[in-house]
Write a protein that holds these residues in place. Structure first.
Motif, PDB file in Angstrom:
ATOM      1  N   VAL A   1       0.856  -1.200   0.000  1.00  0.00           N
ATOM      2  CA  VAL A   1       0.000   0.000   0.000  1.00  0.00           C
ATOM      3  C   VAL A   1       0.885   1.240   0.000  1.00  0.00           C
ATOM      4  CG1 VAL A   1      -1.893   1.211   1.119  1.00  0.00           C
ATOM      5  CG2 VAL A   1      -1.702  -1.260   1.328  1.00  0.00           C
ATOM      6  N   THR A   2       1.047   1.816  -1.142  1.00  0.00           N
ATOM      7  CA  THR A   2       1.806   3.060  -1.260  1.00  0.00           C
ATOM      8  C   THR A   2       1.050   3.986  -2.180  1.00  0.00           C
ATOM      9  OG1 THR A   2       3.024   2.330  -3.173  1.00  0.00           O
ATOM     10  CG2 THR A   2       4.007   1.831  -1.027  1.00  0.00           C
ATOM     11  N   GLU A   3       1.538   5.172  -2.276  1.00  0.00           N
ATOM     12  CA  GLU A   3       0.916   6.135  -3.157  1.00  0.00           C
ATOM     13  C   GLU A   3       0.795   5.571  -4.575  1.00  0.00           C
ATOM     14  OE1 GLU A   3       2.897   9.839  -1.924  1.00  0.00           O
ATOM     15  OE2 GLU A   3       1.932  10.620  -3.724  1.00  0.00           O
TER      16      GLU A   3
ATOM     17  N   VAL B   1      -1.711   2.589  -4.880  1.00  0.00           N
ATOM     18  CA  VAL B   1      -3.103   3.022  -4.813  1.00  0.00           C
ATOM     19  C   VAL B   1      -3.521   3.613  -6.156  1.00  0.00           C
ATOM     20  CG1 VAL B   1      -4.669   4.718  -3.777  1.00  0.00           C
ATOM     21  CG2 VAL B   1      -3.161   3.385  -2.332  1.00  0.00           C
TER      22      VAL B   1
ATOM     23  N   GLU C   1     -11.197  -5.268  -2.643  1.00  0.00           N
ATOM     24  CA  GLU C   1     -11.639  -4.352  -1.573  1.00  0.00           C
ATOM     25  C   GLU C   1     -10.489  -3.730  -0.794  1.00  0.00           C
ATOM     26  OE1 GLU C   1     -14.525  -3.136   0.214  1.00  0.00           O
ATOM     27  OE2 GLU C   1     -15.273  -3.296  -1.850  1.00  0.00           O
TER      28      GLU C   1
ATOM     29  N   GLU D   1      -9.297  -0.468  -1.880  1.00  0.00           N
ATOM     30  CA  GLU D   1     -10.332   0.484  -2.275  1.00  0.00           C
ATOM     31  C   GLU D   1     -10.096   1.872  -1.684  1.00  0.00           C
ATOM     32  OE1 GLU D   1     -13.894   0.227  -4.559  1.00  0.00           O
ATOM     33  OE2 GLU D   1     -12.114  -0.983  -4.281  1.00  0.00           O
TER      34      GLU D   1
ATOM     35  N   PRO E   1     -11.992   5.604  -1.425  1.00  0.00           N
ATOM     36  CA  PRO E   1     -13.392   6.030  -1.497  1.00  0.00           C
ATOM     37  C   PRO E   1     -13.656   6.931  -2.704  1.00  0.00           C
ATOM     38  CG  PRO E   1     -12.275   7.172   0.290  1.00  0.00           C
ATOM     39  CD  PRO E   1     -11.272   6.207  -0.313  1.00  0.00           C
TER      40      PRO E   1
ATOM     41  N   PRO F   1       3.412   5.402   6.125  1.00  0.00           N
ATOM     42  CA  PRO F   1       4.476   4.783   5.329  1.00  0.00           C
ATOM     43  C   PRO F   1       3.981   4.489   3.925  1.00  0.00           C
ATOM     44  CG  PRO F   1       3.828   3.393   7.204  1.00  0.00           C
ATOM     45  CD  PRO F   1       3.073   4.668   7.327  1.00  0.00           C
ATOM     46  N   GLY F   2       4.788   4.834   2.957  1.00  0.00           N
ATOM     47  CA  GLY F   2       4.397   4.595   1.577  1.00  0.00           C
ATOM     48  C   GLY F   2       3.768   5.804   0.920  1.00  0.00           C
ATOM     49  N   PHE F   3       3.500   6.841   1.716  1.00  0.00           N
ATOM     50  CA  PHE F   3       2.860   8.026   1.147  1.00  0.00           C
ATOM     51  C   PHE F   3       3.589   9.284   1.578  1.00  0.00           C
ATOM     52  CE2 PHE F   3      -0.305   4.765   1.455  1.00  0.00           C
ATOM     53  CZ  PHE F   3      -0.984   4.858   0.251  1.00  0.00           C
ATOM     54  N   ARG F   4       3.610  10.246   0.668  1.00  0.00           N
ATOM     55  CA  ARG F   4       4.125  11.546   1.074  1.00  0.00           C
ATOM     56  C   ARG F   4       3.057  12.220   1.922  1.00  0.00           C
ATOM     57  NH1 ARG F   4       4.992  14.004  -4.529  1.00  0.00           N
ATOM     58  NH2 ARG F   4       3.461  12.395  -5.028  1.00  0.00           N
TER      59      ARG F   4
ATOM     60  N   LYS G   1      -0.755  12.893   1.003  1.00  0.00           N
ATOM     61  CA  LYS G   1      -1.114  12.107  -0.172  1.00  0.00           C
ATOM     62  C   LYS G   1      -1.872  10.828   0.174  1.00  0.00           C
ATOM     63  CE  LYS G   1       1.032  14.737  -3.130  1.00  0.00           C
ATOM     64  NZ  LYS G   1       0.331  15.487  -4.184  1.00  0.00           N
TER      65      LYS G   1
ATOM     66  N   PRO H   1      -4.665   8.344   0.951  1.00  0.00           N
ATOM     67  CA  PRO H   1      -6.108   8.395   0.791  1.00  0.00           C
ATOM     68  C   PRO H   1      -6.803   8.237   2.146  1.00  0.00           C
ATOM     69  CG  PRO H   1      -5.158   6.504  -0.367  1.00  0.00           C
ATOM     70  CD  PRO H   1      -4.057   7.171   0.357  1.00  0.00           C
TER      71      PRO H   1
ATOM     72  N   ARG I   1      -9.116   6.368   3.211  1.00  0.00           N
ATOM     73  CA  ARG I   1      -9.266   4.981   3.633  1.00  0.00           C
ATOM     74  C   ARG I   1      -8.011   4.483   4.361  1.00  0.00           C
ATOM     75  NH1 ARG I   1     -13.080   0.879   1.607  1.00  0.00           N
ATOM     76  NH2 ARG I   1     -12.052  -1.066   2.187  1.00  0.00           N
ATOM     77  N   VAL I   2      -6.869   4.729   3.727  1.00  0.00           N
ATOM     78  CA  VAL I   2      -5.601   4.294   4.312  1.00  0.00           C
ATOM     79  C   VAL I   2      -5.342   5.024   5.624  1.00  0.00           C
ATOM     80  CG1 VAL I   2      -3.117   4.180   3.944  1.00  0.00           C
ATOM     81  CG2 VAL I   2      -4.666   3.783   2.040  1.00  0.00           C
TER      82      VAL I   2
END
Lengths: 97, 486
Positions: free
Chosen positions: A12-14, A17, A92, A95, A97, B42-45, B48, B50, B52-53
């Motif tokens: 799960v990273t930018e 996603v 899922e 996912e 939103p 972790p994994g996002f700047r 950034k 979402p 949900r995460v």
């Protein structure tokens, strides 16, 4: 190899996603798993149709440890799999939103 | 949004606000946008990840909490507006239920004040007068203050200053408390204690002082009434033992009604060679007076103005008390709390000006902030009551403060410090010009005038014939007060 051993965790990273929106889902897998096994595992686990599996081995990163006098070591390499699903199908777990 | 209201006592109203899910969602989104900017996922700047995460990474409920922070004030404000409520402070809010969201807000309402029949409050006015004795006392004190103490070779007289060795015992005193260090030290001379206990089992020493300075005065109540009389006439190095029965109404409870025994050794007597009260002496007092009569006159004026002030103060308190008794008022507890906060702040400021922090003061005096708040509560309550009453009087008598009065009062308040530094004066000037100061001074001027008019009403009733009808009374005093005040 048992199908349950194949998939280790979703990535799960930018980037992942973003890819999920095109139907491409990224997993960390068992290093010895092949594309067929991955396809099988994803189909079973998420009840989806897998069109394509791309794999690559992510090299471990170089790590220096202060305690060992700056000696260099490597973190473990791992296998990444990018699974493309049939259009319209989703997993899922990723996912947004 | 659905709102239901419920009026509860103490000028408060409870709003039950039901928030729709959509409205809640809007705020959750807003909260997400705020949090995501700061969150390290972790994994996002930053910014950034979402929603949900992010929601999975955060503590459960954190997003809702953040959402409520913006939602609750907005919705209570909305509800207050839509219900047409006049709030006087921040509402206290509780979350009653989360899905669907119900917010319970307790809103303090504008206090209701019914002055009752304040026009017919009458209090007898006592004229202040200064007696000759009081003047003499002040003069004598002046005389004493200006004269140095010199050792004298004679027996003790009233008005002397003496150094004593004093031991005192009492019968039937309560037992010593172990942590009372002032007295427990006296346990050490065990020999003297022991032979006393032979005679009377419950006699206990309660004083043992060496080189103790004492001023013999007829009215002195310490260590016991009549102690001064008992040592009069002693001369240097003389020893004297005597008993004093302490009256039942003595101010020190432990001693009241007890039999006490004293042993005194006189070490030194000092007296004052008092200058006669004449013109010569008056010239040396303060900045110098022309003559003794001038000094006396100034003392008299001083005393009478002080006394007048005191009488007026007492009178005002009494009038206000009676008005309050006749009035019915209801106000929200939050007003008292605000007043307490205000008092605490002033207290802290005062301490700071003496170079102390509130916290260190508290630990020094061994109290907690909660104790202090409780202590302040009655005072705060009466202050709130007073200001509400006066506020209502201002309204009913339509009292106004003129520009001139405000200006004078401002100058009076700020001009207190004549020898302030230029910087301070500059600050003061800014203060004078600030709107805030103006409104606060305006309020205090109005309150002053309201109080004055209450006093006028209460006094008029006594000076005017009592057979004036109430109806006439209600108008005349107010007009009087307004004209005299201008």
């Amino acid at each position: 190899m048992h199908p349950l051993e194949v998939l280790r965790r979703p990535v799960v990273t930018e980037k992942s996603v973003l890819m999920a929106e095109e139907g491409k889902y990224v997993f960390q897998t068992h290093p010895n798993a092949n594309k067929m096994q991955i396809k099988e595992a994803v189909t079973q686990a998420f009840e989806v149709t897998v069109l394509k599996v791309n794999t690559l081995t992510m090299p471990g990163k170089r790590r220096r440890s202060r305690q060992r006098g700056g000696w260099e070591s490597r973190s473990k390499a791992w296998k990444k799999a990018i699974v493309t699903l049939a259009p319209g199908e989703r997993i899922e777990l990723f996912e947004s939103p | 949004m659905k709102v239901s209201t419920e009026r509860i006592p103490d000028s408060q109203i409870v709003l039950n606000i039901e928030v729709d899910d959509d409205e809640f969602e809007v705020h959750k989104n807003r909260a997400y946008k705020k949090i995501v900017q700061q969150a390290n996922v972790p994994g996002f700047r930053k910014g950034k990840a979402p929603r949900r995460v992010l929601e999975q990474v955060l503590k459960p409920g954190a997003l809702v909490e953040e959402a409520l922070e913006t939602l609750v004030p907005e919705f209570t404000a909305k509800a207050i507006q839509s219900e047409g409520i006049e709030a006087v402070g921040q509402p206290t809010v509780e979350i009653e239920q989360e899905a669907p969201l119900i917010v319970k807000a307790t809103v303090p309402l504008k206090p209701t004040v019914d002055l009752g029949d304040y026009q017919s409050v009458r209090v007898a006015w006592e004229e202040s007068n200064v007696t000759e004795d009081e003047i003499t006392e002040v003069l004598e004190n002046m005389q004493r203050d200006g004269t140095p103490w010199e050792p004298v070779d004679r027996a003790i007289e009233m008005g002397d200053m003496v150094t004593l060795k004093l031991e005192a015992w009492g019968t039937g005193l309560p037992p010593l408390e172990p942590d009372e260090n002032t007295i427990s030290n006296e346990d050490i001379p065990a020999d003297s204690d022991e032979d006393k206990t032979d005679n009377t089992t419950d006699e206990r020493q309660f004083m043992n002082e060496d080189d103790w300075t004492y001023y013999p005065r007829p009215e002195s109540e310490f260590p016991a009434p009549g102690f001064s009389d008992a040592i009069i006439g002693m001369s240097q190095n003389e020893e004297r033992e005597f008993n004093i029965a302490i009256p039942k109404d003595h101010s020190i409870e432990d001693l009241a009604g007890k039999e006490t025994r004293y042993k005194v050794t006189l070490k030194e007597i000092k007296g004052q060679d008092l200058a006669p009260m004449d013109d010569e002496w008056a010239k040396g007092i303060g900045e110098g007076y022309e003559s003794f009569d001038a000094l006396k006159l100034s003392v008299t004026e001083d005393l009478s103005s002080r006394k007048e002030e005191e009488v007026k103060q007492n009178y005002e308190t009494e009038v206000l008390k009676q008005v309050i008794e006749g009035a019915t008022l209801e106000f929200a507890p939050i007003m008292v709390n605000q007043e307490i906060e205000h008092l605490l702040r002033t207290q802290a400021e005062r301490l700071r000006s003496m170079g102390m922090e509130l916290e260190s003061y508290l630990s020094m005096s061994g109290t907690t902030i909660e104790d202090m708040v409780e202590q302040m509560r009655p005072d705060a309550e009466s202050r709130v009551t007073n200001s509400l009453i006066l506020g209502q009087v201002i309204e009913e008598e339509s009292i106004e403060a003129t520009e001139d009065e405000i200006q004078t009062e401002l100058e009076r308040v700020t001009g207190l410090d004549e020898n302030a530094t230029p910087e301070q004066q500059e600050q003061m000037k800014q203060l004078i010009e600030s709107e805030e100061a103006r409104t606060s001074v305006q309020r205090s001027v109005k309150q002053r005038k309201a109080m004055d008019s209450l006093v006028t009403i209460a006094r008029d009733g006594t000076t005017k014939a009592d057979n004036t009808k109430e109806g006439e009374d209600t108008n005349s005093p107010t007009e009087d007060s307004e004209t005299t005040d201008k």
